[in-house]
Design a protein around this motif. Sequence first.
Motif, PDB file in Angstrom:
ATOM      1  N   ALA A 160       0.520  -1.129   0.549  1.00  0.00           N
ATOM      2  CA  ALA A 160      -0.685   0.097   0.180  1.00  0.00           C
ATOM      3  C   ALA A 160       0.603   1.235   0.211  1.00  0.00           C
ATOM      4  CB  ALA A 160      -0.962  -0.040   1.158  1.00  0.00           C
ATOM      5  N   LEU A 161       0.466   1.849  -1.155  1.00  0.00           N
ATOM      6  CA  LEU A 161       1.198   3.732  -0.624  1.00  0.00           C
ATOM      7  C   LEU A 161       0.391   4.731  -0.495  1.00  0.00           C
ATOM      8  CD1 LEU A 161       4.049   5.273  -1.848  1.00  0.00           C
ATOM      9  CD2 LEU A 161       2.264   5.335  -4.323  1.00  0.00           C
ATOM     10  N   VAL A 162       0.585   5.098   1.001  1.00  0.00           N
ATOM     11  CA  VAL A 162      -0.309   5.702   1.749  1.00  0.00           C
ATOM     12  C   VAL A 162       0.474   7.338   1.917  1.00  0.00           C
ATOM     13  CG1 VAL A 162      -1.420   6.376   3.869  1.00  0.00           C
ATOM     14  CG2 VAL A 162      -0.764   3.945   3.017  1.00  0.00           C
ATOM     15  N   ALA A 163      -0.351   8.550   1.669  1.00  0.00           N
ATOM     16  CA  ALA A 163       0.286   9.801   2.056  1.00  0.00           C
ATOM     17  C   ALA A 163      -0.511  10.590   2.717  1.00  0.00           C
ATOM     18  CB  ALA A 163      -0.256  10.970   0.644  1.00  0.00           C
ATOM     19  N   VAL A 164       0.313  11.252   4.305  1.00  0.00           N
ATOM     20  CA  VAL A 164      -0.575  11.584   5.060  1.00  0.00           C
ATOM     21  C   VAL A 164      -0.214  13.383   5.260  1.00  0.00           C
ATOM     22  CG1 VAL A 164      -0.120  11.639   7.691  1.00  0.00           C
ATOM     23  CG2 VAL A 164      -0.345   9.481   6.650  1.00  0.00           C
ATOM     24  N   GLY A 165      -1.300  13.638   5.984  1.00  0.00           N
ATOM     25  CA  GLY A 165      -0.756  15.199   5.549  1.00  0.00           C
ATOM     26  C   GLY A 165      -2.142  16.347   6.696  1.00  0.00           C
ATOM     27  N   ASP A 166      -1.354  17.508   7.082  1.00  0.00           N
ATOM     28  CA  ASP A 166      -2.204  17.952   7.547  1.00  0.00           C
ATOM     29  C   ASP A 166      -3.217  19.220   6.678  1.00  0.00           C
ATOM     30  OD1 ASP A 166      -0.056  19.891   7.237  1.00  0.00           O
ATOM     31  OD2 ASP A 166       0.342  20.237   9.359  1.00  0.00           O
ATOM     32  N   SER A 167      -2.856  19.231   5.603  1.00  0.00           N
ATOM     33  CA  SER A 167      -3.881  20.377   4.699  1.00  0.00           C
ATOM     34  C   SER A 167      -2.804  21.481   4.453  1.00  0.00           C
ATOM     35  CB  SER A 167      -5.066  20.322   4.532  1.00  0.00           C
ATOM     36  OG  SER A 167      -5.212  18.933   4.064  1.00  0.00           O
ATOM     37  N   LYS A 168      -1.954  21.584   6.170  1.00  0.00           N
ATOM     38  CA  LYS A 168      -1.388  23.147   6.336  1.00  0.00           C
ATOM     39  C   LYS A 168      -0.248  23.602   5.827  1.00  0.00           C
ATOM     40  CE  LYS A 168      -3.284  24.169  10.105  1.00  0.00           C
ATOM     41  NZ  LYS A 168      -4.367  22.187  10.791  1.00  0.00           N
TER      42      LYS A 168
ATOM     43  N   LYS B 149       2.272  20.184   5.515  1.00  0.00           N
ATOM     44  CA  LYS B 149       3.277  19.001   6.059  1.00  0.00           C
ATOM     45  C   LYS B 149       2.380  17.594   5.767  1.00  0.00           C
ATOM     46  CE  LYS B 149       5.334  18.499  10.559  1.00  0.00           C
ATOM     47  NZ  LYS B 149       5.133  17.797  11.612  1.00  0.00           N
ATOM     48  N   VAL B 150       3.614  17.342   4.605  1.00  0.00           N
ATOM     49  CA  VAL B 150       3.341  15.960   3.892  1.00  0.00           C
ATOM     50  C   VAL B 150       4.122  14.788   3.843  1.00  0.00           C
ATOM     51  CG1 VAL B 150       4.353  16.991   1.858  1.00  0.00           C
ATOM     52  CG2 VAL B 150       2.250  15.410   1.676  1.00  0.00           C
ATOM     53  N   GLY B 151       4.024  13.955   4.569  1.00  0.00           N
ATOM     54  CA  GLY B 151       4.912  12.305   4.371  1.00  0.00           C
ATOM     55  C   GLY B 151       4.132  11.395   3.402  1.00  0.00           C
ATOM     56  N   VAL B 152       5.425  10.262   2.742  1.00  0.00           N
ATOM     57  CA  VAL B 152       4.362   9.523   1.668  1.00  0.00           C
ATOM     58  C   VAL B 152       5.457   7.988   2.749  1.00  0.00           C
ATOM     59  CG1 VAL B 152       4.530   8.058  -0.584  1.00  0.00           C
ATOM     60  CG2 VAL B 152       3.908  10.271  -0.267  1.00  0.00           C
ATOM     61  N   GLY B 153       4.625   7.022   2.856  1.00  0.00           N
ATOM     62  CA  GLY B 153       4.760   5.698   3.417  1.00  0.00           C
ATOM     63  C   GLY B 153       4.660   4.919   2.289  1.00  0.00           C
TER      64      GLY B 153
ATOM     65  N   LYS C  73       3.649   8.665   8.114  1.00  0.00           N
ATOM     66  CA  LYS C  73       4.338  10.012   9.316  1.00  0.00           C
ATOM     67  C   LYS C  73       5.390  10.161  10.298  1.00  0.00           C
ATOM     68  CE  LYS C  73      -0.951   8.634  11.861  1.00  0.00           C
ATOM     69  NZ  LYS C  73      -1.420   8.599  12.662  1.00  0.00           N
ATOM     70  N   LYS C  74       6.251   8.596  10.272  1.00  0.00           N
ATOM     71  CA  LYS C  74       7.538   9.283  10.003  1.00  0.00           C
ATOM     72  C   LYS C  74       8.400   9.791   9.107  1.00  0.00           C
ATOM     73  CE  LYS C  74       8.602   4.436  13.101  1.00  0.00           C
ATOM     74  NZ  LYS C  74       8.948   3.198  12.628  1.00  0.00           N
ATOM     75  N   ASN C  75       8.418   9.859   7.895  1.00  0.00           N
ATOM     76  CA  ASN C  75       8.616  11.068   6.661  1.00  0.00           C
ATOM     77  C   ASN C  75       8.555  12.145   6.418  1.00  0.00           C
ATOM     78  OD1 ASN C  75      10.461   8.732   6.524  1.00  0.00           O
ATOM     79  ND2 ASN C  75       9.350   7.189   5.173  1.00  0.00           N
ATOM     80  N   MET C  76       7.389  13.291   7.533  1.00  0.00           N
ATOM     81  CA  MET C  76       6.764  13.899   7.067  1.00  0.00           C
ATOM     82  C   MET C  76       8.012  14.770   6.875  1.00  0.00           C
ATOM     83  SD  MET C  76       3.097  13.687   9.200  1.00  0.00           S
ATOM     84  CE  MET C  76       2.491  15.172   8.666  1.00  0.00           C
ATOM     85  N   PHE C  77       6.917  15.707   6.912  1.00  0.00           N
ATOM     86  CA  PHE C  77       7.691  17.037   6.015  1.00  0.00           C
ATOM     87  C   PHE C  77       7.445  18.280   5.762  1.00  0.00           C
ATOM     88  CE2 PHE C  77       7.806  15.887   1.930  1.00  0.00           C
ATOM     89  CZ  PHE C  77       7.731  16.880   1.461  1.00  0.00           C
ATOM     90  N   LYS C  78       8.451  19.889   6.366  1.00  0.00           N
ATOM     91  CA  LYS C  78       7.441  20.981   5.805  1.00  0.00           C
ATOM     92  C   LYS C  78       7.326  21.613   4.454  1.00  0.00           C
ATOM     93  CE  LYS C  78       6.613  23.211   9.444  1.00  0.00           C
ATOM     94  NZ  LYS C  78       6.855  25.100   9.848  1.00  0.00           N
TER      95      LYS C  78
ATOM     96  N   LEU D 125       0.197  16.610  -3.485  1.00  0.00           N
ATOM     97  CA  LEU D 125      -0.409  17.902  -3.126  1.00  0.00           C
ATOM     98  C   LEU D 125      -1.409  18.504  -2.483  1.00  0.00           C
ATOM     99  CD1 LEU D 125       0.602  19.475  -6.664  1.00  0.00           C
ATOM    100  CD2 LEU D 125       2.090  19.438  -4.571  1.00  0.00           C
ATOM    101  N   GLU D 126      -2.449  17.590  -2.566  1.00  0.00           N
ATOM    102  CA  GLU D 126      -3.328  18.369  -1.020  1.00  0.00           C
ATOM    103  C   GLU D 126      -4.084  18.128  -0.030  1.00  0.00           C
ATOM    104  OE1 GLU D 126      -6.975  16.117  -3.192  1.00  0.00           O
ATOM    105  OE2 GLU D 126      -7.191  17.485  -4.652  1.00  0.00           O
ATOM    106  N   LEU D 127      -2.763  17.098   0.151  1.00  0.00           N
ATOM    107  CA  LEU D 127      -2.371  16.632   2.005  1.00  0.00           C
ATOM    108  C   LEU D 127      -1.049  18.032   2.176  1.00  0.00           C
ATOM    109  CD1 LEU D 127      -2.192  13.018   1.843  1.00  0.00           C
ATOM    110  CD2 LEU D 127      -4.470  14.264   3.091  1.00  0.00           C
ATOM    111  N   ALA D 128      -0.626  18.440   1.366  1.00  0.00           N
ATOM    112  CA  ALA D 128       0.061  19.099   1.827  1.00  0.00           C
ATOM    113  C   ALA D 128      -0.242  21.061   2.153  1.00  0.00           C
ATOM    114  CB  ALA D 128       1.345  19.190   0.685  1.00  0.00           C
ATOM    115  N   GLY D 129      -1.097  21.359   1.316  1.00  0.00           N
ATOM    116  CA  GLY D 129      -2.247  22.318   1.614  1.00  0.00           C
ATOM    117  C   GLY D 129      -2.090  23.295   0.258  1.00  0.00           C
TER     118      GLY D 129
END
Length: 158
Positions: free
Chosen positions: A34-42, A44-48, A67-72, A114-118
């Motif tokens: 599974a390729l998953v993206a996580v972000g705060d829509s502000k 910060k984003v990360g892909v795992g 979550k471990k690979n998140m960056f601004k 990009l949407e998850l990155a805000g």
Amino acid sequence: MPKNTKTNELEEKVIKINRVAKVVKGGRRFSFSALVAVGDSKNKVGVGYGKAKEVSTAIVKGINKAKKNMFKVPLIDGTIPYQINAKYGAGHVFMKPASEGTGVIAGGPVRAILELAGVRNILTKSLGSANALSIANATINGLKSLKTPEQIKKIRGK
């Protein structure tokens, strides 16, 4: 279609689920990635990328890695500061800042990230490989290489 869930300010999107069959003496053994993206829509984003014998476990592993690979991401008025060409393997993504009201013009993994990155306004084009993992990694490389105007001034010594 990508699946969305929200947990404590972080939003998660499953970009791609892949079933892999390993042929053994007794038949086929299936596993999932599974390729998953996580972000705060502000900003910060990360892909795992998670792999397991079951889909749900693979998604959870992907979320934890993301979550471990998140960056601004440096954003200016909801878009990137300047255009950029990003590569990862055969995946190639071109990203260009857009004016207010344009929206996110992107497809597949690039749109999700990009949407998850805000990012609210951007023009993108995915070139080369259509592999979701390569495109996602190229997008992440591009976003990581972005710098704010203040950082660029500091580098140039102004």
